[in-house]
Design an enzyme around this catalytic site. Structure first.
Site, mmCIF file in Angstrom:
data_model
loop_
_atom_site.group_PDB
_atom_site.id
_atom_site.type_symbol
_atom_site.label_atom_id
_atom_site.label_comp_id
_atom_site.label_asym_id
_atom_site.label_seq_id
_atom_site.Cartn_x
_atom_site.Cartn_y
_atom_site.Cartn_z
ATOM 1 N N SER A 73 17.448 6.013 -4.935
ATOM 2 C CA SER A 73 16.571 6.609 -3.924
ATOM 3 C C SER A 73 16.112 8.013 -4.310
ATOM 4 O O SER A 73 15.037 8.444 -3.909
ATOM 5 C CB SER A 73 17.247 6.625 -2.554
ATOM 6 O OG SER A 73 18.412 7.435 -2.587
ATOM 7 N N ILE A 96 -1.569 -5.086 -7.296
ATOM 8 C CA ILE A 96 -1.318 -4.768 -5.882
ATOM 9 C C ILE A 96 -0.157 -5.562 -5.288
ATOM 10 O O ILE A 96 0.228 -5.325 -4.149
ATOM 11 C CB ILE A 96 -2.590 -4.941 -5.018
ATOM 12 C CG1 ILE A 96 -3.076 -6.388 -5.027
ATOM 13 C CG2 ILE A 96 -3.668 -3.971 -5.475
ATOM 14 C CD1 ILE A 96 -4.154 -6.683 -4.017
ATOM 15 N N ARG A 134 -17.762 -4.818 -1.970
ATOM 16 C CA ARG A 134 -18.585 -4.926 -0.771
ATOM 17 C C ARG A 134 -19.615 -3.803 -0.704
ATOM 18 O O ARG A 134 -20.725 -3.989 -0.222
ATOM 19 C CB ARG A 134 -17.682 -4.877 0.468
ATOM 20 C CG ARG A 134 -18.439 -5.013 1.754
ATOM 21 C CD ARG A 134 -17.521 -5.057 2.945
ATOM 22 N NE ARG A 134 -18.299 -5.223 4.152
ATOM 23 C CZ ARG A 134 -17.872 -4.924 5.356
ATOM 24 N NH1 ARG A 134 -16.656 -4.459 5.523
ATOM 25 N NH2 ARG A 134 -18.645 -5.094 6.401
ATOM 26 N N ARG A 185 -21.451 -10.547 -4.028
ATOM 27 C CA ARG A 185 -20.204 -10.425 -4.792
ATOM 28 C C ARG A 185 -19.460 -11.750 -4.949
ATOM 29 O O ARG A 185 -18.604 -11.883 -5.808
ATOM 30 C CB ARG A 185 -19.277 -9.400 -4.159
ATOM 31 C CG ARG A 185 -18.706 -9.851 -2.822
ATOM 32 C CD ARG A 185 -17.823 -8.805 -2.196
ATOM 33 N NE ARG A 185 -17.637 -9.101 -0.783
ATOM 34 C CZ ARG A 185 -16.683 -8.590 -0.041
ATOM 35 N NH1 ARG A 185 -15.821 -7.740 -0.577
ATOM 36 N NH2 ARG A 185 -16.583 -8.887 1.227
ATOM 37 N N ARG A 214 6.583 -5.670 -15.719
ATOM 38 C CA ARG A 214 5.220 -5.800 -16.254
ATOM 39 C C ARG A 214 5.088 -5.502 -17.742
ATOM 40 O O ARG A 214 4.008 -5.651 -18.298
ATOM 41 C CB ARG A 214 4.271 -4.923 -15.445
ATOM 42 C CG ARG A 214 4.178 -5.334 -13.987
ATOM 43 C CD ARG A 214 3.870 -6.804 -13.829
ATOM 44 N NE ARG A 214 3.653 -7.144 -12.426
ATOM 45 C CZ ARG A 214 3.076 -8.245 -12.004
ATOM 46 N NH1 ARG A 214 2.696 -9.152 -12.874
ATOM 47 N NH2 ARG A 214 2.916 -8.472 -10.725
#
Length: 198
Positions: A63, A85, A98, A143, A171
């Site tokens: 932490s 994400i 958008r 889009r 990753r």
């Protein structure tokens, strides 16, 4: 329609906290030192910093690593950002398909180098299709024809706990998607000198 083929990129924007402060806080929290005295002590003897950071890691006191971290500007494919994400502890601000009108010269694609010959015709027709749709449709509707190869800018913030103890091990592994593996290594190289012990 002109478009650009680009490579994934990472730019370090800022870092916060430090290993010195994190190590010094142990003196403040447990020994009642003032922050000034604790910082003076650890900055005079960097072996204290190294010993404490390694001890926090070894003992699972993770932490404390939430008090330091970094922000990056990343440009990668939509395929990459959809994977990125998934790390929900991080914070994100992503380019919006958008609101960005790609007809104004911002059509950017990221294609794996070994697939460039196979995908170039598809990307050409996609770019033309988007431009044609923009003649009668708003960017938010046009889009829908854009592929996962579409480049997207994303501002990412992660604390050091999420970054070093979760994101990097997951990753950078060989089983990770090749583009996120590249981005993870690029992100790592930008903070190696900022958090050298961690």
């Amino acid at each position: 329609m002109a478009y650009s083929l680009i490579k994934p990129s990472v730019t370090l924007l800022t870092t916060w906290g430090s290993e010195d402060i994190t190590a010094a806080m142990a003196d403040v929290i447990y020994r009642g030192y003032s922050i000034d005295k604790a910082l003076e002590r650890v900055r005079a003897d960097q072996s204290i910093v190294r010993r404490r950071i390694l001890s926090f890691l070894k003992d699972g006191h993770s932490s404390v690593f939430e008090f330091m971290g970094a922000q990056w500007l990343i440009e990668g494919s939509r395929a990459l950002t959809h994977e990125l994400i998934r790390h929900r502890i991080a914070s994100y601000w992503q380019e919006s398909q958008r609101y960005v009108d790609y007809v104004k010269g911002q059509l950017r694609f990221i294609i794996p180098p070994d697939a460039l010959n196979l995908m170039s015709n598809v990307i050409d027709s996609t770019a033309k299709g988007y431009v044609n749709l923009r003649g009668s449709q708003a960017p938010e509707d046009a889009r829908y024809v854009l592929p996962n190869a579409m480049a997207s800018r994303i501002w990412v913030q992660m604390n050091a706990r999420e970054f070093f103890l979760n994101f990097i091990p997951l990753r950078t592994g060989l089983g990770a998607f090749h583009e996120i593996r590249l981005i993870a290594w690029l992100m790592f190289t930008t903070v190696m000198d900022k958090f050298p012990v961690t």
